[in-house]
Design an enzyme around this catalytic site. Structure first.
Site, PDB file in Angstrom:
ATOM      1  N   ASP A   1      -7.610   3.534  31.205  1.00 31.94           N
ATOM      2  CA  ASP A   1      -7.830   4.371  30.017  1.00 31.94           C
ATOM      3  C   ASP A   1      -8.527   5.661  30.445  1.00 31.94           C
ATOM      4  O   ASP A   1      -9.545   5.614  31.137  1.00 31.94           O
ATOM      5  CB  ASP A   1      -8.682   3.602  29.001  1.00 31.94           C
ATOM      6  CG  ASP A   1      -7.932   2.387  28.465  1.00 31.94           C
ATOM      7  OD1 ASP A   1      -6.695   2.489  28.300  1.00 31.94           O
ATOM      8  OD2 ASP A   1      -8.567   1.342  28.219  1.00 31.94           O
TER       9      ASP A   1
ATOM     10  N   ASN B   1     -14.098  -8.585  30.468  1.00 27.51           N
ATOM     11  CA  ASN B   1     -14.489  -7.190  30.592  1.00 27.51           C
ATOM     12  C   ASN B   1     -14.884  -6.974  32.046  1.00 27.51           C
ATOM     13  O   ASN B   1     -15.988  -7.329  32.474  1.00 27.51           O
ATOM     14  CB  ASN B   1     -15.667  -6.880  29.663  1.00 27.51           C
ATOM     15  CG  ASN B   1     -16.058  -5.418  29.736  1.00 27.51           C
ATOM     16  OD1 ASN B   1     -15.662  -4.699  30.654  1.00 27.51           O
ATOM     17  ND2 ASN B   1     -16.834  -4.968  28.764  1.00 27.51           N
TER      18      ASN B   1
ATOM     19  N   GLU C   1      -7.984  -8.608  31.866  1.00 24.20           N
ATOM     20  CA  GLU C   1      -7.601  -7.776  30.720  1.00 24.20           C
ATOM     21  C   GLU C   1      -8.579  -8.044  29.589  1.00 24.20           C
ATOM     22  O   GLU C   1      -8.888  -9.190  29.295  1.00 24.20           O
ATOM     23  CB  GLU C   1      -6.149  -8.112  30.327  1.00 24.20           C
ATOM     24  CG  GLU C   1      -5.643  -7.479  29.066  1.00 24.20           C
ATOM     25  CD  GLU C   1      -5.827  -5.968  28.965  1.00 24.20           C
ATOM     26  OE1 GLU C   1      -5.400  -5.230  29.876  1.00 24.20           O
ATOM     27  OE2 GLU C   1      -6.413  -5.515  27.980  1.00 24.20           O
ATOM     28  N   ILE C   2      -9.027  -6.968  28.944  1.00 25.88           N
ATOM     29  CA  ILE C   2     -10.069  -7.128  27.921  1.00 25.88           C
ATOM     30  C   ILE C   2      -9.491  -7.509  26.565  1.00 25.88           C
ATOM     31  O   ILE C   2     -10.156  -8.117  25.740  1.00 25.88           O
ATOM     32  CB  ILE C   2     -10.923  -5.838  27.828  1.00 25.88           C
ATOM     33  CG1 ILE C   2     -12.267  -6.133  27.188  1.00 25.88           C
ATOM     34  CG2 ILE C   2     -10.195  -4.725  27.075  1.00 25.88           C
ATOM     35  CD1 ILE C   2     -13.289  -5.038  27.375  1.00 25.88           C
TER      36      ILE C   2
ATOM     37  N   THR D   1       4.250  -1.373  36.618  1.00 20.26           N
ATOM     38  CA  THR D   1       3.483  -1.712  35.415  1.00 20.26           C
ATOM     39  C   THR D   1       4.186  -1.087  34.202  1.00 20.26           C
ATOM     40  O   THR D   1       4.959  -0.144  34.328  1.00 20.26           O
ATOM     41  CB  THR D   1       2.032  -1.181  35.471  1.00 20.26           C
ATOM     42  OG1 THR D   1       2.044   0.227  35.307  1.00 20.26           O
ATOM     43  CG2 THR D   1       1.341  -1.556  36.772  1.00 20.26           C
ATOM     44  N   GLU D   2       3.868  -1.614  33.042  1.00 11.65           N
ATOM     45  CA  GLU D   2       4.510  -1.138  31.824  1.00 11.65           C
ATOM     46  C   GLU D   2       4.162   0.332  31.589  1.00 11.65           C
ATOM     47  O   GLU D   2       5.003   1.120  31.162  1.00 11.65           O
ATOM     48  CB  GLU D   2       4.087  -2.013  30.636  1.00 11.65           C
ATOM     49  CG  GLU D   2       4.772  -3.368  30.578  1.00 11.65           C
ATOM     50  CD  GLU D   2       4.424  -4.325  31.715  1.00 11.65           C
ATOM     51  OE1 GLU D   2       3.376  -4.129  32.385  1.00 11.65           O
ATOM     52  OE2 GLU D   2       5.191  -5.282  31.942  1.00 11.65           O
ATOM     53  N   GLU D   3       2.925   0.683  31.899  1.00 10.42           N
ATOM     54  CA  GLU D   3       2.514   2.080  31.724  1.00 10.42           C
ATOM     55  C   GLU D   3       3.269   2.977  32.712  1.00 10.42           C
ATOM     56  O   GLU D   3       3.747   4.047  32.360  1.00 10.42           O
ATOM     57  CB  GLU D   3       0.997   2.181  31.956  1.00 10.42           C
ATOM     58  CG  GLU D   3       0.322   3.332  31.267  1.00 10.42           C
ATOM     59  CD  GLU D   3       0.412   3.289  29.757  1.00 10.42           C
ATOM     60  OE1 GLU D   3       0.566   4.368  29.165  1.00 10.42           O
ATOM     61  OE2 GLU D   3       0.341   2.193  29.168  1.00 10.42           O
TER      62      GLU D   3
END
Ligand code: SAM
Length: 280
Positions: free
Chosen positions: A176, A153, A60-61, A253-255
């Site tokens: 994204d 990243n 995770e970035i 996942t949360e999304e």
């Protein structure tokens, strides 16, 4: 890379002597599942108890999001060590407290410009994070020793973390979308990056994509279908074969949960890593 700090129950510290067969067996254990852009870690915490002997890593970035997932995993490990059974509510409360401690005040988490994420996205993420913390329920018992997260990243550094053919599963869940045409090159599935994903994925391993953005789904399908190292697996084939992770990838996942709450559509695209052609 010292993986023992991430998986202390599975991997001894580099300095410790390896004397027995079982110790050397655990010493060679490596991460096999990678969740790229893992967000708040819903997939990892869903899969960890299903595959207790498989090491899995979220990348995770965003710093504060990584701290959240780290705290969530640490809290789950402690809870499982301390309590014989915990209902979702209690666990969620403990996770919340650990998160508060680890992440500190809900302060700034400046996004690296390279992530191409806007301030509005960050504000929206913060609102979602608060909502997710309320909604999160860890339903399945397990020790969660096989799961960890790293701030990285993935578009730049993936091959620094994994060797050739190390991974058996790699996930790109609700990446994204980068809607604007000028931003398409920032998308996480591109022909160039697919070469890196093919490098770290073992032949026979599976790359999973899920999104609620049809245009992004078409983009990912297009690039993956054209790439010589990947072959499409129809989603129904995987589901009919009882693939144990596709359902989690779509829903845990949360999304993914947010899309369900909003009764939105989701598209999955799964691809098998092909064998490399014989050298000429
Ligand atoms: N997969 C999660 C889910 O389904 O809930 C999160 C989806 S969120 C829309 C996309 C995530 O990818 C964000 O948390 C973002 O910070 C992360 N991300 C974006 N670019 C990244 C990169 N280059 N390396 C690692 N993570 C990245």
């Amino acid at each position: 890379m010292d993986w023992s700090v991430h998986f202390p129950k599975f991997i001894p510290p580099p300095s410790s002597a390896i004397t027995t067969d079982s110790a050397s067996a655990t010493a060679t254990r490596r991460v096999e599942f990678a969740d790229i852009g893992c967000g708040f870690g819903g997939l990892l915490t869903a899969l960890a108890p299903q595959f207790p002997d498989t090491l899995m890593l979220g990348m995770e970035i965003r710093m504060s999001v990584t701290a959240y997932v780290d705290a969530r995993i640490k809290a789950l490990r402690q809870i499982q060590g301390l309590l014989p059974s915990v209902d979702g509510g209690e666990m969620s409360q403990v996770v919340r407290e650990a998160v508060k401690e680890a992440a500190g005040a809900e302060g700034e988490d400046p996004l690296p410009a390279e992530a191409g994420v806007s301030a509005e996205d960050v504000a929206e993420d913060r609102r979602e994070e608060a909502e997710n913390r309320r909604a999160t329920r860890e339903k399945v018992p397990g020790e969660f020793q096989n799961v960890s997260v790293i701030r990285a990243n993935a578009m730049k550094h993936l091959p620094n973390f994994f060797e050739k053919g190390q991974l058996t599963k790699i996930f790109f869940l609700f990446p994204d979308p980068h809607f604007k045409r000028s931003k398409h090159k920032a998308r996480i599935i591109t022909t160039t990056l697919l070469a890196e994903y093919a490098y770290v994925l073992r032949p026979g391993g599976i790359l999973y994509t899920v999104t609620d953005v049809k245009d992004l789904h078409d983009w990912m399908m297009h690039h993956l279908s054209l790439h010589p190292s990947f072959e499409y697996i129809p989603t129904e084939t995987l589901l009919d074969a009882g693939d144990p992770v596709l359902k989690s990838a779509m829903t845990s996942t949360e999304e993914g949960m947010k899309v369900e709450r909003n009764k939105g559509s989701k598209w999955a695209g799964c691809f098998r890593r092909k064998e490399d052609p014989p050298m000429q």
